[in-house]
Design a protein around this motif. Structure first.
Motif, short mmCIF file in Angstrom:
data_model
loop_
_atom_site.label_atom_id
_atom_site.label_comp_id
_atom_site.label_asym_id
_atom_site.label_seq_id
_atom_site.Cartn_x
_atom_site.Cartn_y
_atom_site.Cartn_z
N GLU A 8 2.08 -21.30 5.69
CA GLU A 8 2.52 -22.63 5.26
C GLU A 8 2.94 -22.68 3.79
N MET A 9 2.60 -21.65 3.03
CA MET A 9 2.93 -21.64 1.60
C MET A 9 4.35 -21.13 1.38
N SER A 10 4.90 -21.53 0.26
CA SER A 10 6.20 -21.00 -0.14
C SER A 10 5.99 -19.57 -0.64
N PRO A 11 7.05 -18.77 -0.68
CA PRO A 11 6.91 -17.41 -1.21
C PRO A 11 6.31 -17.39 -2.62
N SER A 12 6.67 -18.36 -3.44
CA SER A 12 6.14 -18.43 -4.80
C SER A 12 4.64 -18.73 -4.79
N GLU A 13 4.21 -19.64 -3.94
CA GLU A 13 2.78 -19.96 -3.83
C GLU A 13 2.00 -18.76 -3.31
N ARG A 14 2.57 -18.05 -2.35
CA ARG A 14 1.90 -16.84 -1.82
C ARG A 14 1.75 -15.80 -2.92
N ASP A 16 1.66 -16.26 -6.12
CA ASP A 16 0.67 -16.73 -7.10
C ASP A 16 -0.76 -16.52 -6.60
N MET A 17 -0.98 -16.83 -5.32
CA MET A 17 -2.32 -16.68 -4.74
C MET A 17 -2.72 -15.21 -4.73
N MET A 18 -1.80 -14.35 -4.34
CA MET A 18 -2.11 -12.92 -4.29
C MET A 18 -2.37 -12.37 -5.69
N THR A 19 -1.58 -12.79 -6.65
CA THR A 19 -1.77 -12.34 -8.02
C THR A 19 -3.12 -12.80 -8.56
N TYR A 46 -9.75 -0.90 -4.43
CA TYR A 46 -9.07 -0.61 -3.16
C TYR A 46 -8.60 -1.89 -2.48
N LEU A 47 -9.43 -2.92 -2.54
CA LEU A 47 -9.06 -4.20 -1.93
C LEU A 47 -7.88 -4.80 -2.67
N ALA A 48 -7.88 -4.72 -4.00
CA ALA A 48 -6.76 -5.22 -4.79
C ALA A 48 -5.47 -4.47 -4.43
N CYS A 49 -5.56 -3.15 -4.28
CA CYS A 49 -4.39 -2.35 -3.91
C CYS A 49 -3.89 -2.71 -2.51
N SER A 50 -4.80 -2.96 -1.60
CA SER A 50 -4.41 -3.35 -0.24
C SER A 50 -3.67 -4.68 -0.24
N ILE A 51 -4.17 -5.61 -1.03
CA ILE A 51 -3.51 -6.92 -1.11
C ILE A 51 -2.11 -6.75 -1.70
N ARG A 52 -2.02 -5.96 -2.77
CA ARG A 52 -0.71 -5.71 -3.38
C ARG A 52 0.25 -5.08 -2.37
N GLY A 53 -0.28 -4.18 -1.52
CA GLY A 53 0.53 -3.50 -0.53
C GLY A 53 1.10 -4.42 0.53
N CYS A 54 0.44 -5.55 0.76
CA CYS A 54 0.96 -6.51 1.74
C CYS A 54 2.20 -7.22 1.21
N GLY A 55 2.32 -7.31 -0.10
CA GLY A 55 3.47 -8.01 -0.67
C GLY A 55 3.52 -9.45 -0.22
N ILE A 56 4.67 -10.01 -0.24
CA ILE A 56 4.82 -11.41 0.19
C ILE A 56 5.82 -11.50 1.34
N GLU A 57 5.74 -10.50 2.20
CA GLU A 57 6.65 -10.44 3.34
C GLU A 57 6.55 -11.71 4.19
N ALA A 58 7.63 -12.03 4.84
CA ALA A 58 7.67 -13.25 5.65
C ALA A 58 7.22 -13.02 7.09
N SER A 59 7.00 -11.76 7.49
CA SER A 59 6.58 -11.53 8.88
C SER A 59 5.20 -12.13 9.10
N THR A 60 5.04 -12.78 10.22
CA THR A 60 3.79 -13.46 10.54
C THR A 60 2.62 -12.49 10.58
N ASP A 61 2.82 -11.31 11.17
CA ASP A 61 1.75 -10.33 11.25
C ASP A 61 1.30 -9.88 9.87
N MET A 62 2.24 -9.62 8.98
CA MET A 62 1.91 -9.18 7.63
C MET A 62 1.22 -10.31 6.84
N LEU A 63 1.68 -11.53 7.05
CA LEU A 63 1.05 -12.66 6.36
C LEU A 63 -0.38 -12.87 6.83
N ARG A 64 -0.63 -12.68 8.12
CA ARG A 64 -1.99 -12.83 8.65
C ARG A 64 -2.89 -11.73 8.07
#
Length: 106
Positions: A8-14, A16-19, A46-64
């Motif tokens: 539901e978040m915009s790419p910018s909000e995502r 920001d949250m990840m950062t 490791y958890l920080a690196c995993s989050i960074r690895g997800c990026g802000i892709e728009a695919s539903t699976d990656m966002l989940r």
């Protein structure tokens, strides 16, 4: 998180949250390392690196996946922060000799 899912978040909000969560994890990792808790420091890193690895892709699976990692990251930061706060509070208490403790217990 904020009550809204990453989908539901915009790419910018995502982003920001990840950062925000990655920065908190890196801070906790540094604190854990300074305290000699290398396992917690590695886990946070490791958890920080995993989050960074997800990026802000728009695919539903990656966002989940990113959403789950963010939830875990937030929980881990809170858990370590509470634990470190408890350690700091204990170190602030005056030391009591074992002889004095023995008298208090009897």
């Amino acid at each position: 998180m904020t009550g809204r899912t990453l989908i539901e978040m915009s790419p910018s909000e995502r982003a920001d949250m990840m950062t925000l969560v990655v920065n908190a994890l890196e801070s906790v990792a540094e604190d854990a390392g300074e305290r000699g808790d290398l396992k917690s420091a590695r886990n946070a890193t490791y958890l920080a690196c995993s989050i960074r690895g997800c990026g802000i892709e728009a695919s539903t699976d990656m966002l989940r996946a990113a959403e789950i990692l963010l939830e875990q990251g937030i929980s881990y930061v809170a858990s370590l922060s509470e634990r470190f706060e408890g350690v700091s509070n204990e170190s602030d208490e005056p030391e009591v000799s074992s002889e004095h403790q023995s008298r208090i217990l009897h």
